[in-house]
Scaffold this motif. Structure first.
Motif, short mmCIF file in Angstrom:
data_model
loop_
_atom_site.label_atom_id
_atom_site.label_comp_id
_atom_site.label_asym_id
_atom_site.label_seq_id
_atom_site.Cartn_x
_atom_site.Cartn_y
_atom_site.Cartn_z
N ALA A 1 -17.46 -51.37 -60.38
CA ALA A 1 -15.95 -51.10 -60.93
C ALA A 1 -15.15 -50.44 -62.33
O ALA A 1 -14.45 -51.22 -63.09
CB ALA A 1 -15.74 -52.72 -61.27
N LEU A 2 -16.31 -49.50 -62.33
CA LEU A 2 -15.45 -48.67 -62.91
C LEU A 2 -13.96 -47.91 -63.16
O LEU A 2 -13.03 -47.25 -64.14
CB LEU A 2 -16.64 -47.81 -63.33
CG LEU A 2 -17.52 -48.07 -63.44
CD1 LEU A 2 -18.82 -47.17 -63.20
CD2 LEU A 2 -18.56 -48.82 -65.13
N LYS A 3 -13.64 -48.25 -61.89
CA LYS A 3 -12.32 -47.19 -61.06
C LYS A 3 -11.40 -48.38 -60.41
O LYS A 3 -11.82 -49.39 -60.68
CB LYS A 3 -12.35 -46.28 -60.13
CG LYS A 3 -13.22 -46.90 -59.24
CD LYS A 3 -13.18 -45.68 -57.97
CE LYS A 3 -13.68 -46.28 -56.51
NZ LYS A 3 -13.74 -44.75 -55.81
N LEU B 1 -14.87 -59.20 -50.57
CA LEU B 1 -13.90 -58.90 -50.88
C LEU B 1 -13.60 -57.37 -51.78
O LEU B 1 -13.49 -56.73 -51.91
CB LEU B 1 -12.62 -59.86 -50.65
CG LEU B 1 -11.26 -59.77 -51.42
CD1 LEU B 1 -10.62 -58.70 -50.66
CD2 LEU B 1 -10.54 -60.77 -51.99
N PHE B 2 -14.81 -57.56 -53.00
CA PHE B 2 -14.38 -57.18 -54.17
C PHE B 2 -15.14 -56.11 -54.03
O PHE B 2 -15.23 -54.45 -54.65
CB PHE B 2 -15.35 -58.30 -55.40
CG PHE B 2 -14.67 -58.79 -56.43
CD1 PHE B 2 -13.34 -58.23 -57.67
CD2 PHE B 2 -13.84 -59.64 -56.03
CE1 PHE B 2 -12.71 -58.62 -58.13
CE2 PHE B 2 -13.51 -60.89 -56.58
CZ PHE B 2 -12.38 -60.11 -58.09
N THR B 3 -16.25 -55.61 -52.46
CA THR B 3 -16.42 -54.51 -52.73
C THR B 3 -15.79 -53.85 -51.84
O THR B 3 -15.75 -52.43 -51.79
CB THR B 3 -18.11 -55.31 -52.02
OG1 THR B 3 -18.97 -55.95 -52.81
CG2 THR B 3 -18.66 -53.86 -50.72
N GLN C 1 -12.93 -51.51 -53.21
CA GLN C 1 -13.27 -50.53 -53.69
C GLN C 1 -13.41 -49.22 -52.95
O GLN C 1 -13.72 -47.84 -53.33
CB GLN C 1 -14.76 -50.79 -54.09
CG GLN C 1 -15.12 -51.79 -54.82
CD GLN C 1 -14.56 -51.43 -56.96
OE1 GLN C 1 -14.38 -50.29 -57.21
NE2 GLN C 1 -14.16 -52.44 -56.95
N GLN C 2 -13.36 -49.35 -51.96
CA GLN C 2 -13.48 -48.60 -50.52
C GLN C 2 -11.83 -47.70 -50.02
O GLN C 2 -11.01 -48.64 -50.09
CB GLN C 2 -13.97 -49.17 -48.58
CG GLN C 2 -15.31 -49.93 -49.69
CD GLN C 2 -16.10 -50.50 -48.23
OE1 GLN C 2 -15.17 -50.71 -47.43
NE2 GLN C 2 -16.91 -50.75 -48.41
N ASP C 3 -12.17 -46.69 -49.99
CA ASP C 3 -10.34 -46.31 -50.40
C ASP C 3 -9.66 -46.00 -48.66
O ASP C 3 -8.50 -46.57 -48.39
CB ASP C 3 -10.76 -44.28 -50.60
CG ASP C 3 -10.96 -44.18 -51.62
OD1 ASP C 3 -10.52 -44.76 -52.71
OD2 ASP C 3 -11.51 -43.22 -52.06
N CYS D 1 -5.08 -57.37 -61.66
CA CYS D 1 -6.35 -58.26 -61.24
C CYS D 1 -7.37 -56.62 -60.48
O CYS D 1 -8.08 -56.30 -60.27
CB CYS D 1 -6.12 -58.53 -59.02
SG CYS D 1 -5.78 -60.34 -60.24
N ASP D 2 -6.38 -55.48 -60.23
CA ASP D 2 -7.31 -54.03 -60.07
C ASP D 2 -8.11 -53.27 -61.24
O ASP D 2 -8.84 -52.39 -61.07
CB ASP D 2 -6.16 -52.93 -60.27
CG ASP D 2 -4.93 -53.47 -58.61
OD1 ASP D 2 -5.52 -53.87 -58.54
OD2 ASP D 2 -3.96 -52.97 -59.21
#
Length: 835
Positions: free
Chosen positions: A15-17, A336-338, A341-343, A368-369
């Motif tokens: 979650a760094l980005k 969902l949180f995983t 993170q996916q483009d 939320c982002d």
């Protein structure tokens, strides 16, 4: 749980980005369900807002995010269900309310627009009107629902709230399309009152947030608590605008007043932010430890639990809605949180959003982002998701029945929103094996759990310690209070009164009182414990009594020691009188008896004997006739004696004061004509007795006041004038006798007949002075004793002063009983004195 922990560690590192979580709250579908959730809190410059611009929230509210994900999870499960809505896809459009009615109204108006447009049609008939959404889930707060429910109720669009609990929303006439999957505040308040009664806490403070939830719940609590003998020592409100400088002073004043009342129990109806402000001020101002009774609105919030030094406030108990778990939800959120993170996943989400007219409002969860699964993990573990989950399924089941679906397929028909209401109100539905049904007020009462904030090594655990549905169960052994012995503290303005005690209100609090013993002749009744009921007139009761007892009758009984003593004295008096009469009868022809009145003495002694015997009229149970006879008997008997004294006094007066007239008139007061005067005196007394009977004789009175436990039966004087008339005549005879005899003197060689009459009359006067004073004031059986005592002392006084000295001469000085000594004994002899 291991899977969740693994996902947490991965999500925190990834979650760094920025993510695309905010893009997950819109999806197209055959039927769109609108969602109103509080993603944010702390609106920016709401009070300074001068133009109707977009309202922006400053901070993320994690609970609102979890609730919104609960709606998304429910719709995804419904869309993947092969039997609930087969062949039909539900879409959703979820917006932020910021906990503000102004913010909630914007998406609400959007939901009301005609499907495919951004305009609301103004029509005469909205039966065929097709709004953008088929139903609405939310909002969470009661004041927001009161604002939006009127809009949706006009169009009869089903609105199902997952958190609004105010009792006002139970009015189905005002809000016909409003439903909720949480119990109303009335159920919550009843549970709180039962909790207070279980622990015997009746001296409490109650504080609410200054919003619809706080004011409504507090108002219900005040009305119900008063019916259960719970005294409200203080009631206050927490200001909603905490940024206002006045809010700080108001909170400080609230803490000071709570401290002043010295209550140990505080009931707090507030959301997390107002509760946080109050608790922070309590800690800062050093408020002593209390028992805080809370509700789900703040007890499960991390905001309140994370306040520095929160453990110092005391014991926290409260009710949360009894909701089941939602299987698979935590893993769903972790996945969902995983995914966000996916483009590739994010690209698909944005494409879905473009299908839903992205030119409309943009009030989704922007914050939320920038959060990770780690940021929401603590809330996720205890957040109540079932109300949201059940709300979505209630709409899905209504849609299933309205479309006429089978387990294999659903016809894609055009369904109006108002057509769902019938199916929502009538039929039950099942969610995860549990059955739910909306009641007549469109609510579901699933009951409550009582939880306790249990701290161990600085870690908070929500420990279930009780259960409430129709009744309250508490496992007290699991509750560790803040007191030294860890037992429940006391918080009573009053102690529970014992039987025979009534409540005496003290101070300004109507239910704050002392326990006071019921006084004599009153009793305590369970029907009215706030006062003592007087006993009936014929009853009595001791102090602190719960019933009355019948009074016993009180009068001068024959077997009383005092009565026996008086009867003994009466017997002595009668015996002396009879002995005197016998002695006078035997010596009737002697000079002494003849000089004293002859046969008149026998009559006088007879009346004295009757007078003494009349004492028996005053003993035993009295009656009206007996009361009347008492005074007549006394007056006539005494008059018989005084009439003989009167004749003798006239004789003395004629001889001493009018010697020249004496030969002419003496025959009127001697021999047989004297009896005529006696009869005339008695006749006159009879006349006065008749007047006494006519004017008002004595009568029987039942006196309930003089004696504490008995009713006193006593003769009462009705007319003091009649009383004075009867006894005044005897007094007049006595005065005449006294005036005729008290100045008479004789030589030392003669016997002074006048002196005996004078002393007898003096004794009579002295006795009557005391008798009148005592008789007028006595109200007990001693009144009868006083009358008997007067009769006997009068009889003995006459005997002792007039007859006994003569008996002494007859018996012990017979040499003086000569004609020379008694003949003309009342006549002065000046010739002899001059020599």
């Amino acid at each position: 749980v291991p899977d969740l922990l693994l996902c947490l560690s991965f999500g925190y590192a990834a979650a760094l980005k920025p993510t695309c979580l905010s893009a997950q709250f819109r999806r197209p579908g055959d039927y769109i369900i609108g969602g109103l959730f509080p993603f944010g809190i702390d609106t920016v410059n709401l009070t300074a807002r001068s133009e109707p611009t977009l309202i922006v929230c400053e901070r993320l509210f994690v609970d609102g995010l979890i609730w919104a994900l609960g709606m998304k999870f429910a719709i995804d499960q419904i869309n993947n269900s092969p039997s609930l809505l087969p062949g039909v896809k539900l879409g959703y459009d979820i917006y932020d309310t910021c906990f503000e009615p102004a913010a909630a109204l914007q998406p609400s108006l959007l939901f009301l627009t005609r499907n495919g447009t951004t305009g609301i049609g103004v029509l005469c008939n909205y039966t065929d009107y097709q709004p953008r959404v088929t139903a609405v889930i939310g909002p969470h707060k009661s004041d927001l629902c009161l604002a939006t429910a009127k809009l949706f109720s006009f169009f009869l669009i089903p609105q199902v709230s997952y958190g609004a609990s105010t009792e006002k929303l139970s009015n189905t006439e005002l809000y016909p399309s409003f439903y909720r999957t949480v119990p109303s505040d009335k159920n919550l308040v009843e549970a709180v009152v039962l909790l207070l009664n279980k622990f015997g806490w009746n001296w409490i403070a109650t504080i609410g947030s200054d919003d619809e939830y706080g004011r409504g719940a507090q108002g219900l609590f005040l009305s119900i608590a008063g019916n259960h003998s719970i005294c409200i020592a203080f009631e206050g409100l927490i200001p909603t605008d905490l940024a206002d400088p006045k809010a700080k002073n108001q909170l400080e004043d609230t803490i000071k007043l709570i401290n002043k009342t010295k209550v140990n129990i505080i009931v707090l109806f507030a959301f997390s932010q107002p509760a946080q402000a109050l608790l922070e001020h309590s800690i800062r101002m050093g408020l002593s430890k209390k028992v805080w009774i809370g509700t789900e609105a703040w007890m499960l919030s991390d905001i309140a639990a994370s306040i520095p030094n929160i453990q110092s406030i005391g014991t926290v108990l409260g009710f949360i809605m009894k909701a089941g778990t939602v299987p698979g939800f935590q893993k769903y959120v972790a996945d969902l949180f995983t995914s966000v993170q996916q483009d590739k996943f994010c690209q698909e989400s944005r494409e879905f959003n473009q299908l839903m007219n992205s030119d409309t409002l943009d009030t989704h969860c922007k914050q939320c982002d920038h959060i990770s699964l780690h940021d929401v993990s603590s809330v996720l573990s205890h957040s109540q998701i079932q109300p949201v989950y059940v709300a979505v399924f209630s709409v899905a089941y209504a849609l299933h029945r309205a479309l006429g679906c089978t387990h294999q397929a659903c016809p894609k028909a055009s369904i109006r929103s108002w057509q769902l209401l019938h199916f929502m109100s009538t039929l039950p539905f099942k969610v995860n094996g549990q059955s739910f049904r909306f009641d007549q007020s469109h609510g579901t009462n699933t009951g409550y759990k009582l939880i306790f904030w249990s701290w161990k090594n600085g870690t908070l655990t929500y420990l279930p310690v009780g259960d409430y549905e129709e009744s309250l169960y508490i496992n007290k052994s699991q509750i560790q209070f803040h007191t030294a012995d860890q037992k429940e503290p006391t918080s009573e303005c009053f102690r529970h009164c014992k039987p025979g005690q009534f409540r005496r209100i003290k101070g300004s609090h109507l239910c704050c009182y002392d326990c006071t013993d019921c006084p004599e002749n009153t009793f305590w009744s369970t029907k009215d414990s706030s006062t003592c009921t007087p006993c009936l007139e014929h009853q009595w009761s001791p102090v602190r009594s719960t019933q009355c007892y019948d009074r016993s009758e009180r009068y001068l009984f024959w077997n009383e020691p005092l009565t026996i003593a008086l009867l003994t004295l009466m017997s002595v008096t009668v015996s002396l009188t009879c002995l005197t009469a016998v002695l006078f009868l035997k010596n009737l022809e002697t000079p002494l008896v003849q000089a004293s009145g002859g046969k008149l003495n026998l009559f006088a002694l007879f009346t004295l004997m009757l007078l003494a015997l009349s004492c028996c009229l005053y003993i035993g149970k009295p009656s009206n006739n007996l009361c009347m006879i008492q005074q007549i008997a006394y007056a006539l008997c005494l008059n018989g004696c005084f009439s003989t004294f009167f004749i003798k006094s006239l004789e003395i007066t004629l001889v001493t004061e009018f010697p020249r007239c004496a030969p002419t008139f003496l025959h009127w007061v001697t021999q047989r004509r004297a009896w005529l005067l006696v009869a005339l005196c008695l006749l006159t007394q009879c006349l006065f007795c008749f007047c006494y009977l006519h004017l008002g004789p004595d009568y029987l009175v039942s006196d309930y006041k003089s004696l504490p436990t008995e009713v006193l039966l006593v003769c009462n004087t009705e007319s003091w004038f009649a009383f004075a008339l009867v006894h005044g005549y005897n007094g007049c005879l006595a005065v005449v006798c006294f005036l005729c005899t008290f100045m008479v003197q004789t030589s030392g060689k003669k016997y002074n007949i006048a002196r005996g009459i004078t002393f007898a009359i003096l004794i009579y006067f002295i006795i009557w002075i005391f008798f009148v004073a005592i008789f007028a004031t006595l109200k007990t059986v001693l009144r009868s004793v006083a009358q008997i005592g007067t009769i006997l002392t009068t009889s003995l006084g006459i005997l002792g002063t007039y007859y006994i000295p003569k008996c002494y001469i007859i018996l012990l000085k017979p040499d003086l009983n000569t004609v020379d000594y008694f003949q003309n004994s009342i006549k002065e002899e000046p010739e002899e004195d001059s020599q």
